[in-house]
Scaffold this motif. Structure first.
Motif, short mmCIF file in Angstrom:
data_model
loop_
_atom_site.label_atom_id
_atom_site.label_comp_id
_atom_site.label_asym_id
_atom_site.label_seq_id
_atom_site.Cartn_x
_atom_site.Cartn_y
_atom_site.Cartn_z
N VAL A 1 26.70 20.03 14.90
CA VAL A 1 25.58 19.19 15.29
C VAL A 1 26.08 17.83 15.71
CG1 VAL A 1 23.31 18.32 14.58
CG2 VAL A 1 24.24 20.37 13.51
N GLY A 2 25.50 17.30 16.79
CA GLY A 2 25.83 15.95 17.24
C GLY A 2 24.57 15.14 17.47
N LYS A 3 24.66 13.84 17.26
CA LYS A 3 23.55 12.93 17.53
C LYS A 3 23.94 12.00 18.69
CE LYS A 3 20.88 12.72 13.25
NZ LYS A 3 19.59 13.06 13.87
N PHE A 4 22.98 11.83 19.61
CA PHE A 4 23.20 11.01 20.80
C PHE A 4 21.99 10.11 21.02
CE2 PHE A 4 25.32 15.08 21.27
CZ PHE A 4 26.61 14.72 21.61
N VAL A 5 22.22 9.00 21.73
CA VAL A 5 21.13 8.10 22.09
C VAL A 5 21.11 7.98 23.60
CG1 VAL A 5 20.18 5.77 21.91
CG2 VAL A 5 21.31 6.82 19.93
N VAL A 6 19.92 8.17 24.19
CA VAL A 6 19.75 8.11 25.64
C VAL A 6 19.66 6.64 26.07
CG1 VAL A 6 18.24 8.71 27.57
CG2 VAL A 6 18.59 10.32 25.68
N GLY A 7 20.30 6.33 27.19
CA GLY A 7 20.16 4.99 27.77
C GLY A 7 21.14 3.97 27.22
N ARG B 1 29.95 12.52 10.10
CA ARG B 1 30.75 11.41 10.61
C ARG B 1 29.87 10.60 11.57
NH1 ARG B 1 36.95 13.38 11.94
NH2 ARG B 1 37.52 13.90 9.79
N TYR B 2 30.04 9.27 11.51
CA TYR B 2 29.27 8.39 12.38
C TYR B 2 30.24 7.50 13.16
CZ TYR B 2 25.36 9.87 9.49
OH TYR B 2 24.43 10.63 8.84
N PHE B 3 29.83 7.14 14.39
CA PHE B 3 30.73 6.43 15.30
C PHE B 3 30.10 5.14 15.79
CE2 PHE B 3 31.54 10.94 15.48
CZ PHE B 3 32.91 11.03 15.38
N ARG C 1 27.28 8.56 21.67
CA ARG C 1 27.45 9.51 20.59
C ARG C 1 27.46 8.73 19.27
NH1 ARG C 1 32.80 10.68 19.47
NH2 ARG C 1 32.81 8.47 20.02
N THR C 2 26.53 9.06 18.37
CA THR C 2 26.44 8.29 17.12
C THR C 2 26.87 9.08 15.89
OG1 THR C 2 24.14 8.94 16.72
CG2 THR C 2 24.52 6.95 18.04
N GLY C 3 26.80 10.44 15.93
CA GLY C 3 27.15 11.19 14.74
C GLY C 3 27.55 12.62 15.04
N TYR C 4 28.27 13.20 14.08
CA TYR C 4 28.77 14.57 14.23
C TYR C 4 28.86 15.20 12.84
CZ TYR C 4 32.37 18.23 14.95
OH TYR C 4 33.08 19.41 14.98
N ALA C 5 28.43 16.47 12.73
CA ALA C 5 28.48 17.16 11.43
C ALA C 5 28.74 18.63 11.65
CB ALA C 5 27.17 16.96 10.66
N ARG C 6 29.37 19.22 10.63
CA ARG C 6 29.58 20.67 10.62
C ARG C 6 28.88 21.22 9.38
NH1 ARG C 6 35.91 21.59 12.06
NH2 ARG C 6 35.20 23.76 11.87
#
Length: 956
Positions: free
Chosen positions: A906-912, A953-955, A888-893
């Motif tokens: 909304v969330g951002k993810f990276v596969v693998g 927000r970024y993680f 999980r790399t990011g999250y926004a409202r």
């Protein structure tokens, strides 16, 4: 040396058949020359398609051969240009041969067919010289126009053909083979495009080439007709004359009892054609107005979250009760034109900004529309052929309305929830409506007098009223949109049943077949055997899924359209105030019942109707059965129940033919729209190089914004700008009368280039959950979670092919806050479902819980194996995104503006990559491909901005 005549010297002369031979040979050289050159120079390239190449695909399609590469494209274009001269000459000679024959001497049909021939020639040039690689849209427009014009050209040539038995035989054979080839052509195209079957495109290509050969061969038959022509070139102009009989004369002499021959025998009349178009469009206006009432009413309980009081306006349809007052009935019949024109107030209401006043205007339009059409039927009841015309216009108006919604992705472009900014065609639709009403209401068989219908008046008026209620409800709830019954039988991926596009055209064909059956076989349509077929179809639709369930839907569709003239003409034998007034009242009862099966938590006595669509369908068919009982007992004579009834006079036969032409045009229009809307399935994620998945969840509030406008376009814009690859939509099932029988996911999927799973269908009694994905959906399963008390909770469990890895996505809408036991059971069910998945997973959900309290601790933790996208976000209640097995790399409202009542998460993810930590990092430390768009920072755009945190927000 050529002989000389007193009116000029003959320079040269030759048989007219050489025009046909030249056209045929050069046309074949164009196609076959390009095929030979293409195979010789670019074989492997022209057999390659978006899914497979050689050896799975080993024969090229026509479009790949003639439009993709040099020099085969040039070979084709050169020879097709040479073909144009003989082609124009062929069309001209056909006109000269047919224009002065005995039957068509004063007819416009030869001119009309000549115009069609010229139009085909010009559109052929269009798709020839504007290839799919040049401009795909215009290439398709020219190609579809060419194919659509093929039907009237073919039928017109058959009608005008001289009585040459051999030529007639070949024309019939080539025409039948041409149209018969369309069926396997479409089948194998779907096998290739949808199911991606290896080799299917090669088989499709053979049928495509067959169409080309048959099309040219049909025109080549003119060799036999033009043998009697001699083309003479002189130094003065001469006019060819002919007096031969046409094919219509020949058919009538040989087959006098065939109604098709009777149709061919009629000369073409523009006034009658305009009357037909006007009548059908007037029917379209009625259905557009009626279907808009529910969706404008629905706006109010949405915002009141319960009964608002405006639901009482559903009773606007019972206006025919007033026709039971004789003076009022005579007044309305004498002023039918004005009454129909007043109906347009419902459509003009789009000019009113206030939702309340707009609803009042729509209900008034429905009130006058039901009054006007009932009075129209009653005024024509003494003349069966005029009544037949009105009922056919009414039926074709429904078909036209459904096709219009098909063309505009399930929104009717003239509805009052549409306007310019969201794609409405209100001004044009209303303008044409005025013209149609002025034309179609010039006269009636009655000028206010109560003229009796011919035959017996036996039969129960109450039974007839039940028949009208059941018929109108079935037409409205099932056939006002071509995707409704398809979504009833939809069960998810892999595809095992029909798709809204293109299979919605099957519904149109079934509707057309029912109309024809009702016209030409009323005794069969009135029979209990046919009713039994319709009832079995209804049962199969209700109880089964996938293709088998849809076959039941098609059988029911044919029956419903065939029953229209039977039930309406029976009901109009009695007092319209009783039959239609009571009929519309019972229709309203059915409308409310089919809403209560899902809205049981919000209405008095709702639990009695909970999840009982089967009861509603049974009641509908029983009502129709009562109407059939009344129709049978009120038939004019026993003989009419056994015999096939023909129109009584030539004008009636002519009138019927024009309605058949209108039906053919509508069917071709529906097929053309299906072709244009066929999805490409060539979808790509926004940031494929980073293997990123941008996922979102949004409760779309049934696609009505705060101001009662349809919100699909605004939704499309924000979803595209957020660069979403996967999005879950909640409160998305609009396939009911009260919601307009719409499907927002069709528009969004096509505009955004995404696969779509509609989720549990309208017969599953939920408010809806849908999934849109840039990634192929390998498998999807629909779930109805435990809900012993409150509303049903839908869920989708889908497996996506994301960058070669399988990723599970869950879309879920839990029950209401008022039913804690339901929510506890649903939490346990969904947590077990997520825990059972061995793959990386994302939950896009509406949980109705506070962070780190109650059921949240079951959704997040060991029971489910899922993590919260942002455990520090304490300001949530409904929407949540959970995940596992992904970084999980990011999250926004993102704020909603006025589109709905819920934000977008909304969330951002990276596969693998491993899951990572909950530590926040600066945006500057995040790769550009994994950042959220800057467009929504600060004040954002069009009311959409990052809020709550005021930035993403970024993680780590």
């Amino acid at each position: 040396m050529a002989p000389k005549y007193k009116d000029g010297d003959v320079v040269a002369s030759f048989s007219g058949k050489w025009i046909s031979w030249t056209h045929t040979v050069v046309a074949y050289m164009a196609f076959l020359g390009a095929l030979i050159v293409g195979i010789a120079l670019h074989y492997r390239k022209i057999v390659q398609n978006e899914h497979y190449g050689y050896p799975q695909e080993w024969f090229p399609s026509v479009s790949a051969t003639i439009g993709d590469r040099y020099p085969e494209r040039s070979v084709f274009q050169v020879f097709i240009a040479i073909t144009s001269g003989p082609r124009f000459a062929l069309v001209a000679m056909w006109y000269m041969m047919t224009r002065r024959t005995t039957t068509h001497k004063n007819s416009s049909l030869p001119k009309f067919i000549t115009g069609v021939g010229l139009f085909r020639t010009l559109t052929c040039g269009g798709w020839t010289y504007v290839t799919s690689t040049d401009d795909h849209d215009w290439h398709d427009i020219f190609m579809i126009s060419y194919l659509v014009a093929t039907l009237p050209w073919t039928l017109g040539c058959l009608a005008l053909s001289p009585p040459n038995p051999q030529a007639i035989k070949y024309r019939r054979a080539f025409a039948g083979a041409f149209f018969g080839t369309l069926v396997p052509l479409i089948y194998f195209f779907i096998q290739h495009k949808v199911h991606r079957v290896p080799g299917a495109y090669t088989i499709y290509a053979f049928f495509e080439w067959s169409l080309v050969l048959l099309d040219v061969a049909f025109d080549a038959v003119t060799v036999m007709d033009f043998e009697s022509f001699e083309v003479v070139i002189r130094d003065v102009k001469g006019v060819s004359r002919g007096t031969g009989k046409t094919h219509a004369d020949f058919v009538l002499e040989q087959e006098k009892n065939r109604e098709v021959a009777e149709v061919f025998n009629q000369s073409f009349s523009w006034p009658m054609a305009l009357d037909t178009v006007a009548g059908v469009y007037n029917g379209f206006i009625f259905w557009s107005t009626l279907t808009s009432l529910g969706v404008t009413i629905w706006y109010f309980p949405l915002w009141y979250m319960g009964i608002s009081g405006y639901e009482a306006l559903v009773m606007s349809t019972i206006s025919p009760f007033f026709l039971g007052i004789a003076p009022f009935r005579r007044f309305i019949i004498k002023n039918l034109r004005a009454t129909h024109l007043i109906t347009l107030v419902g459509l003009l209401s789009y000019l009113i900004k206030s939702p309340v006043y707009r609803l009042f205007a729509v209900s008034f339009g429905v009130f006058t529309g039901c009054l006007a059409w009932t009075a129209t039927f009653y005024a024509e009841r003494s003349q069966p052929h005029r009544l037949e015309a009105r009922i056919t216009s009414f039926s074709l108006g429904l078909l036209a309305s459904s096709i219009a919604k098909f063309a505009f992705q399930t929104n009717n472009p003239i509805w009052p929830i549409m306007h310019g900014p969201n794609g409405g065609w209100n001004k044009l639709g209303i303008f044409l409506g005025v013209l149609a009403i002025l034309r179609s209401t010039r006269s009636t068989a009655s000028n206010g007098a109560d003229l009796l219908a011919p035959g017996s008046r036996k039969g129960s008026p109450v039974a007839a009223a039940f028949g009208i209620s059941g018929l109108l409800f079935a037409l409205h709830s099932l056939l006002s949109d071509s995707s409704t019954m398809i979504l009833w039988v939809w069960e998810g991926y892999p595809v095992r049943g029909p798709l809204s596009v293109p299979h919605g055209t099957y519904t149109f064909v079934a509707m057309g077949a029912g109309i024809v059956l009702g016209l030409f076989a009323p005794a069969l349509a009135r029979s209990w055997t046919m009713f039994g077929i319709g009832a079995v179809g209804a049962a199969v639709l209700t109880c089964f899924h996938n293709w088998f369930g849809y076959y039941g839907a098609l059988a029911l569709t044919v029956y419903l359209m065939a029953a229209c003239p039977v039930i309406i003409s029976s009901g109009i034998r009695h007092s319209p105030g009783l039959t239609f007034g009571l009929g519309f009242f019972f229709y309203n009862v059915l409308v409310l019942a089919h809403v209560w099966v899902v809205a049981y938590a919000f209405v008095p006595g709702g639990p009695l109707m909970r999840e009982h669509t089967d009861w509603v369908m049974t009641a509908t068919m029983l009502c129709i059965g009562a109407g059939i009982f009344s129709a049978q007992t009120s038939a004019a004579s026993p003989a009419n129940q056994k015999a096939r009834v023909k129109p009584a006079n030539p004008n009636a036969r002519r009138q019927r033919s024009y309605y058949l032409y209108a039906l053919l045009v509508l069917e071709l229009l529906g097929a053309s729209v299906a072709y244009l809307r066929f999805p490409s399935y060539n979808y790509k994620p926004h940031h494929g190089d980073s293997k990123a998945i941008t996922a979102g969840i949004w409760t779309i509030h049934f696609s009505l914004d705060n101001d009662m406008w349809s919100s699909e376009r605004r939704m499309r814009d924000v979803l595209a700008e957020l660069e979403l690859d996967v999005v879950g939509l909640l409160e998305s099932d609009l396939q009911r009368i009260i919601m307009g029988n719409r499907d927002t996911t069709q528009y969004l999927a096509e505009e955004l280039g995404m696969y779509v799973d509609y989720g549990p269908g309208p017969n599953k009694h939920t408010w809806g959950a849908a999934l849109l994905s840039k990634f192929p959906i390998v498998n999807s399963t629909h779930h109805l979670l435990p809900s012993p008390v409150g509303e049903l909770a839908p869920a989708i469990h889908a497996t996506l092919d994301a960058y070669g890895a399988l990723v599970d996505v869950f879309v879920f809408h839990s029950g209401q806050d008022e039913d804690p036991e339901d929510r506890r059971l649903q939490t346990e069910y969904l947590s077990r479902l997520m825990a059972a998945s061995p793959r990386p997973a994302i939950l896009l959900s509406y949980l109705v819980t506070k962070p780190k309290q109650g059921n949240y601790n079951t959704y997040v933790g060991a029971a489910s194996g899922m993590r919260d996208i942002d455990p520090s976000d304490w300001d949530r209640w409904c929407e949540y995104i959970l995940y596992k097995g992904l970084r999980r790399t990011g999250y926004a409202r993102v704020s909603r503006d006025s589109i709905t009542d819920t934000e977008i998460q909304v969330g951002k993810f990276v596969v693998g990559q491993p899951e990572g930590t909950d530590d926040l990092i600066d945006e500057a430390d995040v790769p550009a491909d994994l950042r959220f768009p800057d467009l929504f920072k600060g004040n954002g755009v069009r009311g959409h901005r990052y809020h709550v945190f005021n930035q993403p927000r970024y993680f780590a």
